[in-house]
Design an enzyme around this catalytic site. Structure first.
Site, PDB file in Angstrom:
ATOM      1  N   ASP A  37       0.871  -1.064  -0.083  1.00 41.24           N
ATOM      2  CA  ASP A  37       0.013  -0.015  -0.012  1.00 41.24           C
ATOM      3  C   ASP A  37       0.852   1.308   0.111  1.00 41.24           C
ATOM      4  OD1 ASP A  37      -2.417  -1.221   0.177  1.00 41.24           O
ATOM      5  OD2 ASP A  37      -2.512  -1.569   2.029  1.00 41.24           O
ATOM      6  N   ARG A  68      -2.209  -0.238 -10.134  1.00 39.71           N
ATOM      7  CA  ARG A  68      -1.355   0.675  -9.663  1.00 39.71           C
ATOM      8  C   ARG A  68      -0.087   0.924 -10.103  1.00 39.71           C
ATOM      9  NH1 ARG A  68      -2.643   0.229  -3.349  1.00 39.71           N
ATOM     10  NH2 ARG A  68      -4.785   0.848  -3.973  1.00 39.71           N
ATOM     11  N   ARG A 110      -4.957   5.287  -3.044  1.00 40.54           N
ATOM     12  CA  ARG A 110      -3.486   5.437  -2.808  1.00 40.54           C
ATOM     13  C   ARG A 110      -2.949   6.476  -3.845  1.00 40.54           C
ATOM     14  NH1 ARG A 110      -3.268   3.544   2.327  1.00 40.54           N
ATOM     15  NH2 ARG A 110      -4.235   1.376   2.291  1.00 40.54           N
TER      16      ARG A 110
END
Length: 154
Positions: A37, A68, A110
């Site tokens: 994360d 991501r 995030r």
């Protein structure tokens, strides 16, 4: 002591962080699960570190709220970072002065928070579209960031 970190007034619970020069890091595949994360923010820090940071084994980042890994690469590239991605690896060379950007965080909280922190470092004004996704993990992020960054802005 841990470099620029030292025990604070209540050593059992406080630390004091002081300015320091960042140095490049190598993140190995076995470290990635514990940092999954935090990797977008660590990649941002790498843009300000001296040397080339290497992140390996990032395939898991492709299976989060968004891809991501691709999102981090695009986000940092928009800010002018010097980086290269190949397969599940990311290399970032710094330090690089960042420039403001308009960011679509792909509905990934995030990435949106990383973009906001990058905006504090970048020259100019950064716009983060659809930033409401941040509420998923940190509803008071905007207030906290404003509160802690007000006196630090040049």
């Amino acid at each position: 002591e841990l470099g620029p970190l030292r025990p604070g007034p209540e050593p059992s619970r406080d630390i004091v962080a002081a300015p320091a020069r960042l140095r490049a890091a190598n993140i190995s595949p076995d470290e990635v699960p514990d940092l999954i994360d935090e990797l977008p923010l660590l990649a941002l820090a790498a843009t300000q570190a001296e040397g080339t940071s290497r992140f390996r084994g990032l395939g898991e980042l492709r299976r989060k709220e968004s891809d991501r890994l691709s999102g981090t690469k695009e986000l940092l590239g928009r800010f002018g970072a010097r980086l290269r991605a190949r397969g599940d690896e990311l290399s970032i060379t710094g330090p690089t002065p960042l420039i403001a950007a308009r960011i679509d965080p792909r509905a990934d909280h995030r990435l949106a928070m990383t973009a906001a922190v990058a905006g504090l470092i970048a020259r100019g004004e950064t716009i983060i579209e659809h930033a409401e996704c941040i509420a998923k993990s940190y509803p008071s992020f905007g207030a906290t960031l404003s509160e802690t960054s007000e006196t630090r802005r040049p």
